[in-house]
Design a protein around this motif. Structure first.
Motif, PDB file in Angstrom:
ATOM      1  N   PHE A  72     -49.492 -90.286  13.239  1.00  0.00           N
ATOM      2  CA  PHE A  72     -48.340 -91.003  13.787  1.00  0.00           C
ATOM      3  C   PHE A  72     -48.188 -92.333  13.066  1.00  0.00           C
ATOM      4  CE2 PHE A  72     -49.688 -88.226  17.261  1.00  0.00           C
ATOM      5  CZ  PHE A  72     -48.492 -87.628  17.586  1.00  0.00           C
ATOM      6  N   LEU A  73     -46.942 -92.667  12.724  1.00  0.00           N
ATOM      7  CA  LEU A  73     -46.657 -93.932  12.058  1.00  0.00           C
ATOM      8  C   LEU A  73     -45.473 -94.580  12.766  1.00  0.00           C
ATOM      9  CD1 LEU A  73     -46.792 -92.053   8.753  1.00  0.00           C
ATOM     10  CD2 LEU A  73     -48.114 -94.154   8.961  1.00  0.00           C
ATOM     11  N   ALA A  74     -45.575 -95.880  12.998  1.00  0.00           N
ATOM     12  CA  ALA A  74     -44.453 -96.581  13.623  1.00  0.00           C
ATOM     13  C   ALA A  74     -43.385 -96.811  12.561  1.00  0.00           C
ATOM     14  CB  ALA A  74     -44.926 -97.910  14.196  1.00  0.00           C
ATOM     15  N   ALA A 127     -43.588 -99.269   7.266  1.00  0.00           N
ATOM     16  CA  ALA A 127     -44.408-100.263   6.565  1.00  0.00           C
ATOM     17  C   ALA A 127     -43.731-100.744   5.272  1.00  0.00           C
ATOM     18  CB  ALA A 127     -45.799 -99.688   6.270  1.00  0.00           C
ATOM     19  N   GLY A 128     -42.434-101.051   5.389  1.00  0.00           N
ATOM     20  CA  GLY A 128     -41.721-101.619   4.253  1.00  0.00           C
ATOM     21  C   GLY A 128     -41.177-100.613   3.251  1.00  0.00           C
ATOM     22  N   PRO A 130     -50.362-101.108   8.146  1.00  0.00           N
ATOM     23  CA  PRO A 130     -51.364-101.242   9.206  1.00  0.00           C
ATOM     24  C   PRO A 130     -51.947 -99.894   9.661  1.00  0.00           C
ATOM     25  CG  PRO A 130     -49.175-101.415  10.130  1.00  0.00           C
ATOM     26  CD  PRO A 130     -48.991-101.252   8.648  1.00  0.00           C
ATOM     27  N   HIS A 131     -51.432 -98.792   9.114  1.00  0.00           N
ATOM     28  CA  HIS A 131     -51.845 -97.470   9.593  1.00  0.00           C
ATOM     29  C   HIS A 131     -52.909 -96.853   8.706  1.00  0.00           C
ATOM     30  CE1 HIS A 131     -48.253 -97.607  12.050  1.00  0.00           C
ATOM     31  NE2 HIS A 131     -47.541 -97.843  10.965  1.00  0.00           N
ATOM     32  N   ILE A 132     -53.764 -96.049   9.327  1.00  0.00           N
ATOM     33  CA  ILE A 132     -54.658 -95.186   8.547  1.00  0.00           C
ATOM     34  C   ILE A 132     -54.204 -93.756   8.805  1.00  0.00           C
ATOM     35  CG2 ILE A 132     -57.015 -94.363   8.209  1.00  0.00           C
ATOM     36  CD1 ILE A 132     -57.218 -97.167   7.587  1.00  0.00           C
ATOM     37  N   VAL A 133     -53.861 -93.032   7.743  1.00  0.00           N
ATOM     38  CA  VAL A 133     -53.455 -91.639   7.936  1.00  0.00           C
ATOM     39  C   VAL A 133     -54.479 -90.719   7.280  1.00  0.00           C
ATOM     40  CG1 VAL A 133     -51.001 -92.192   8.043  1.00  0.00           C
ATOM     41  CG2 VAL A 133     -52.026 -91.544   5.836  1.00  0.00           C
TER      42      VAL A 133
END
Ligand SMILES: Nc1ncnc2c1ncn2[C@@H]1O[C@H](COP(=O)(O)OP(=O)(O)O)[C@@H](O)[C@H]1O
Ligand SMILES: [Mg+2]
Length: 352
Positions: free
Chosen positions: A243-245, A257-258, A319-322
């Motif tokens: 999941f990613l915002a 994330a830009g 900020p995410h770890i996938v």
């Protein structure tokens, strides 16, 4: 074989609403699975269908027979339902034959008919040679087959299974679920099956009812549940995913994330909406060439785990770890900058 119609089915235990106004249609001859975490109301639903629990409201119809509803409650022994529990519930002091014959003895069938039908059921589950054995002399899988034979011996109108494979080790569980599915299709018997194991649900079901807090949150074929989850709960519970915002950018675009990615954005979302984006690790590619239409996000490799046929890579994206599955042979060093690539249709946009 009859179908099963559940309407407004509710069960309260004091303040706890175990099953909350459930509606469900189980087509005749099909296998429908209740899939959900512990405590979501799967067992309670099954027990109400079997007649072992009294509903607080709603109706259940098996074919044209209303078995409960409008103040009427058919006792379990008149419902003619076969049930298999996680615990097997076979009697240790009876041999295999007598365990399986029991439902026929209760129905006071003639001796010869009991013998023939019992041996027939034992043949179906491939236990005919072990008829004289006692449960303690059987493996876990064989004990489970005794329970199945006992559930089918009286030709029930429907079959109910409550986590029947949970007590078996992983290898046997996989073999038994194929066996159960084949048996169910051979007999053509309408079946309701409870599990908290998403693999099992995907493998054996005609339709899956994903449950959360007493409610069905999604009903569909295994592919629909897996490929088009209606929300984060289902996406997270069924299969393995990231999941990613994100924020809805333009039409069919989301900023993560830009980085702007292209993906189908359902019409309910508008530009600027905060969303949750899900992509499965198997749909992320790293260390491979960019294909036509690919999205690409820059990340940093944190770790890679050798899995035999492939590697699982952990990649930091903002900020995410996938997690991503990578082909073997890709040269990947922790700390290296990597491009994570994926097709637009691998992306699901969900409410944040
Ligand atoms: N006999 C009971 N008395 C009180 N609460 C119960 C009883 N049976 C189940 N519950 C509650 O109902 C909810 C659903 O339970 P259950 O149907 O067993 O869930 P599942 O089978 O999905 O794990 C849980 O909160 C559980 O604690
Ligand atoms: Mg349960």
């Amino acid at each position: 074989m009859p179908d099963v119609k559940i309407t407004g089915l509710t069960k309260r235990f004091g303040d706890v609403v175990a099953v909350d106004a459930m509606d469900l249609h189980v087509p005749e001859g099909s296998l429908t699975t209740f899939l959900g975490p512990s405590g979501c109301g799967k067992t309670t639903t099954l027990r109400m269908i079997a007649g072992l629990e009294t509903p607080s409201g709603g109706t259940i119809a098996i074919g044209n027979d209303i078995v409960c509803g409008d103040g009427f409650l058919m006792p379990p022994e008149r419902r003619n339902i076969g049930m298999v529990f996680q615990s097997y519930a076979i009697w240790p002091h009876m041999n295999v034959f007598n365990n399986v014959a029991y439902p026929l003895q209760v129905r006071r069938l003639p001796r010869k008919e009991i013998r023939d039908k019992t041996m027939e059921a034992l043949k179906v589950v491939r236990l005919a040679e072990l008829a004289e054995r006692y449960p303690a002399q059987l493996s876990g899988g064989q004990q489970q087959r005794v329970a199945v034979a006992r559930a089918i011996v009286f030709q029930p109108r429907i079959l109910l299974f409550d986590e029947p494979l949970s007590n078996l080790d992983a290898k046997l569980r996989e073999a038994m679920r194929i066996e159960l599915r084949e048996l169910q299709q051979r007999l053509g018997v309408t079946t309701l099956y409870v599990t908290h194991d998403q693999q099992e649900a995907l493998a054996i079901s005609d339709q899956v009812a994903v449950m959360e807090s007493g409610k069905i949150v999604q009903l569909g074929r295994p592919q629909e549940i897996y490929e088009a989850p209606v929300g984060k709960f289902v996406a997270d519970f069924v299969g393995w995913t990231n999941f990613l915002a994100g924020t809805v950018g333009d039409k069919d675009a989301v900023d993560i994330a830009g980085t702007r990615i292209r993906c189908p954005v359902p019409p309910e979302f508008a530009r600027g909406d905060k969303v949750e984006v899900t992509v499965r690790p198997v749909d992320f590619r790293i260390g491979e060439d960019k294909g036509p239409g690919d999205n690409e996000i820059a990340g940093e490799l944190r770790a890679s785990i050798y899995m035999g046929k492939y590697m699982i890579c952990e990649v930091a994206i903002g900020p995410h770890i996938v997690q991503a599955c990578a082909r073997l042979g890709a040269s990947l060093t922790p700390g290296a900058a990597v491009a994570v690539r994926f097709q637009p249709d691998a992306v699901r946009v969900l409410r944040a």
